[in-house]
Motif scaffolding. Sequence first.
Motif, PDB file in Angstrom:
ATOM      1  N   ALA A   1       2.885  18.899   1.978  1.00  0.00           N
ATOM      2  CA  ALA A   1       1.905  19.757   1.857  1.00  0.00           C
ATOM      3  C   ALA A   1       1.516  20.071   0.495  1.00  0.00           C
ATOM      4  O   ALA A   1       0.322  20.331  -0.003  1.00  0.00           O
ATOM      5  N   ASN A   2       2.537  20.211  -0.366  1.00  0.00           N
ATOM      6  CA  ASN A   2       2.324  20.359  -1.888  1.00  0.00           C
ATOM      7  C   ASN A   2       2.479  19.239  -2.790  1.00  0.00           C
ATOM      8  O   ASN A   2       2.385  19.329  -3.953  1.00  0.00           O
ATOM      9  N   ALA A   3       2.686  17.976  -2.179  1.00  0.00           N
ATOM     10  CA  ALA A   3       2.708  16.898  -2.876  1.00  0.00           C
ATOM     11  C   ALA A   3       1.526  16.363  -3.111  1.00  0.00           C
ATOM     12  O   ALA A   3       0.516  16.376  -2.643  1.00  0.00           O
ATOM     13  N   GLU A   4       1.457  15.738  -4.544  1.00  0.00           N
ATOM     14  CA  GLU A   4       0.252  15.067  -4.941  1.00  0.00           C
ATOM     15  C   GLU A   4       0.669  13.611  -4.788  1.00  0.00           C
ATOM     16  O   GLU A   4       1.248  12.905  -5.345  1.00  0.00           O
ATOM     17  N   ILE A   5      -0.191  13.111  -3.916  1.00  0.00           N
ATOM     18  CA  ILE A   5      -0.039  11.589  -3.285  1.00  0.00           C
ATOM     19  C   ILE A   5      -1.477  10.884  -3.310  1.00  0.00           C
ATOM     20  O   ILE A   5      -2.632  11.421  -2.806  1.00  0.00           O
TER      21      ILE A   5
ATOM     22  N   LYS B   1      -6.793   8.497  -6.624  1.00  0.00           N
ATOM     23  CA  LYS B   1      -6.272   9.431  -7.343  1.00  0.00           C
ATOM     24  C   LYS B   1      -5.044  10.153  -6.585  1.00  0.00           C
ATOM     25  O   LYS B   1      -5.480  10.501  -5.276  1.00  0.00           O
ATOM     26  N   GLN B   2      -4.367  10.921  -7.325  1.00  0.00           N
ATOM     27  CA  GLN B   2      -3.557  11.895  -6.532  1.00  0.00           C
ATOM     28  C   GLN B   2      -4.008  12.996  -5.896  1.00  0.00           C
ATOM     29  O   GLN B   2      -4.973  13.827  -6.814  1.00  0.00           O
ATOM     30  N   ALA B   3      -3.592  13.335  -4.820  1.00  0.00           N
ATOM     31  CA  ALA B   3      -4.518  14.774  -4.288  1.00  0.00           C
ATOM     32  C   ALA B   3      -3.380  15.411  -3.540  1.00  0.00           C
ATOM     33  O   ALA B   3      -2.572  15.026  -2.795  1.00  0.00           O
TER      34      ALA B   3
ATOM     35  N   PRO C   1       0.691  -1.271  -0.074  1.00  0.00           N
ATOM     36  CA  PRO C   1       0.077   0.082   0.105  1.00  0.00           C
ATOM     37  C   PRO C   1       1.040   1.268  -0.112  1.00  0.00           C
ATOM     38  O   PRO C   1       1.910   1.347   0.508  1.00  0.00           O
ATOM     39  N   HIS C   2       0.434   2.214  -0.787  1.00  0.00           N
ATOM     40  CA  HIS C   2       0.690   3.618  -0.491  1.00  0.00           C
ATOM     41  C   HIS C   2       0.650   4.072   1.058  1.00  0.00           C
ATOM     42  O   HIS C   2       0.324   3.523   1.929  1.00  0.00           O
ATOM     43  N   MET C   3       1.141   5.320   1.316  1.00  0.00           N
ATOM     44  CA  MET C   3       1.230   6.061   2.621  1.00  0.00           C
ATOM     45  C   MET C   3      -0.329   5.873   2.917  1.00  0.00           C
ATOM     46  O   MET C   3      -1.345   6.355   2.393  1.00  0.00           O
ATOM     47  N   PHE C   4      -0.633   5.377   4.383  1.00  0.00           N
ATOM     48  CA  PHE C   4      -1.875   5.176   4.900  1.00  0.00           C
ATOM     49  C   PHE C   4      -2.334   6.599   5.374  1.00  0.00           C
ATOM     50  O   PHE C   4      -1.627   7.567   5.846  1.00  0.00           O
ATOM     51  N   PHE C   5      -3.722   6.982   5.006  1.00  0.00           N
ATOM     52  CA  PHE C   5      -4.292   8.076   5.582  1.00  0.00           C
ATOM     53  C   PHE C   5      -4.198   8.446   6.958  1.00  0.00           C
ATOM     54  O   PHE C   5      -3.777   9.475   7.716  1.00  0.00           O
ATOM     55  N   GLN C   6      -4.087   7.338   7.802  1.00  0.00           N
ATOM     56  CA  GLN C   6      -3.909   7.301   9.265  1.00  0.00           C
ATOM     57  C   GLN C   6      -2.651   7.843   9.649  1.00  0.00           C
ATOM     58  O   GLN C   6      -2.483   8.317  10.689  1.00  0.00           O
ATOM     59  N   MET C   7      -1.630   7.792   8.810  1.00  0.00           N
ATOM     60  CA  MET C   7      -0.299   8.325   9.114  1.00  0.00           C
ATOM     61  C   MET C   7      -0.342   9.946   9.222  1.00  0.00           C
ATOM     62  O   MET C   7       0.504  10.560  10.004  1.00  0.00           O
TER      63      MET C   7
ATOM     64  N   VAL D   1      -1.184   5.492  -9.541  1.00  0.00           N
ATOM     65  CA  VAL D   1      -2.333   5.181  -9.087  1.00  0.00           C
ATOM     66  C   VAL D   1      -2.968   3.925  -9.800  1.00  0.00           C
ATOM     67  O   VAL D   1      -2.959   3.836 -10.796  1.00  0.00           O
ATOM     68  N   THR D   2      -3.475   2.974  -8.874  1.00  0.00           N
ATOM     69  CA  THR D   2      -3.910   1.563  -9.516  1.00  0.00           C
ATOM     70  C   THR D   2      -5.472   1.597  -9.080  1.00  0.00           C
ATOM     71  O   THR D   2      -5.934   2.454  -8.314  1.00  0.00           O
TER      72      THR D   2
END
Length: 555
Positions: A77-81, A117-119, A46-52, A176-177
């Motif tokens: 802050a400005n990264a699209e993840i 999606k990246q956000a 998994p990509h970075m968890f939201f919970q982090m 993004v998968t």
Amino acid sequence: HASFCVKLSTAQPLVEESIGHGAIHRSIEDQVSNLFDKGRYCFLRPHMFFQMLDSTLAGPLLGVSLRDSNTCQHVFANAEIAVIDCQDVAACAKAILLSESPVSEHGTKIYELTGPKQASLSKTFSKVLNLLRPSNGPVSITPCSIEETVVSAGMPASVAEKLAPFMNTLASYKTVTNDVEQLTGQPPKSIAESILQNPRSFLPRTFRRVVATSKSTSFREAAKIVDVSLDDEFNKLEDDELLVKVQVAGVNGGADTFSVTRASEDERDFPLGNEGTGTVVACGKHSTSFQPGDMAVFVGRGAYGEYARVKEARCAVVKKDSKVTPAELTALRISALTALVALTRTCPVQPGNVVLVTACCGGTGHFASQIAKNAGATVIGTVGSSVKVPYAKKLGVDRVVDLSKEDLGEVLQREYPQGIDIAYEGVGGKLLRAACDNLADNGSILIVGSISQYPHNEELESHEIEGVGDIMQVFRSGQTLELNRGGKLIGNVWGDIFGSNEMAVYKDKVYDLNCNGHLKVLLDETNEFRGVDSVCDAVDHMLGRGSVGKVYVSL
């Protein structure tokens, strides 16, 4: 499938390039492939968890810290993840383990799990949290360096060099998968959805609310502003309640006054405000009609606060595509509903009736004027000054009586000798007397209040109507008094609707009439009231009878 293993690893590029703890996961994956032969395993990366991003769960290193301020810094802050929620990861593991044939369907596969999606962290958090937090400044998340992040988390600056590959790799990971949807049949949560489902850690610790210190003779005398723990409001949320971030509170001079004058002798520090509109922050377990992020129009204690806990049953759902403003919604919820029930159910206006509306530009009077006119009545409306005359005419009032220049009783006797069929009366005193004296045979007077009798008045204006007595007692008790020539004075304008199952029908009708252009909202723009500090001024303004339309406070 006890012999099938789902290995939870970390983000794909961290594993592939053996960066940081990615190297440990890579080693464990190699061991799993040896321990579980014949393809009895698969890997979740998994990509970075939201919970982090939740500082209460993951700590200060990557947590978004907004509990004590509207602003903070963050390395991403400005990264699209394409951040992923850990619940989606768990759902993927469950789907694999419960599948009919894990080996044939998932054996040896690597699933790269990402959000939809990246956000942008700063843009997404700001957009969502500005709906859920008090309006004392927009949420702002600004970028900072890895070293600044490390130091602010209480670590030595030298740690930044060791963390840099990990941080930089996550920030540049743009893949993004659709693996989550393939495995679970549901798309992964967006960052916005994850925030709405778990907002508590991103909201302020305290908020401001207007309370009454004790029973009093006036609203202003009783009112004070206090700081309240928002965590306590979350903890106290009952199964049938909603926690609402109040956007607009409606000012109701009568209800606001009675809330302090009729309080019990031992009641202390109780919330004030009775109606409002806002964004749902959290729902009780038994909530069926709302989700976090929805707009709700409510009736309930605490509207003069930045947050309020209200019963779901006392909230109305706002359609997603509604163009009606929060202030207009608030006015429609009680002020318009009162007039609609009174004039179409309790005492239905008939075509050709003559209807008197006192304070016809007031919070409920301006709705009553339109409802009576739409029913085919001739509408007589009173205003307290010449400034209000154009507003009354725009509402469709046929005869505007400017009380600064004319006497209502004289106008009715001279111009309407046949009498008035219905009076929608909220002033009392001489105006109530004029309505009684000029009531047609079998006519009705609907008492919607009596502002001339409220305790803020230095002197109470007597109506001098024989046999009626204290009009506020008639109003409080909901009595119906018999008048001469078959007339009635009705203290309960709601009639029997609370004992029926029809209230929802009238609520819907109010909003339908507004959407169709048949019931317009007149908002008081003579003064602007913002924040809890302005509540007492707003109530005084409304009771001072200088307002035009519904008075409200933007919170």
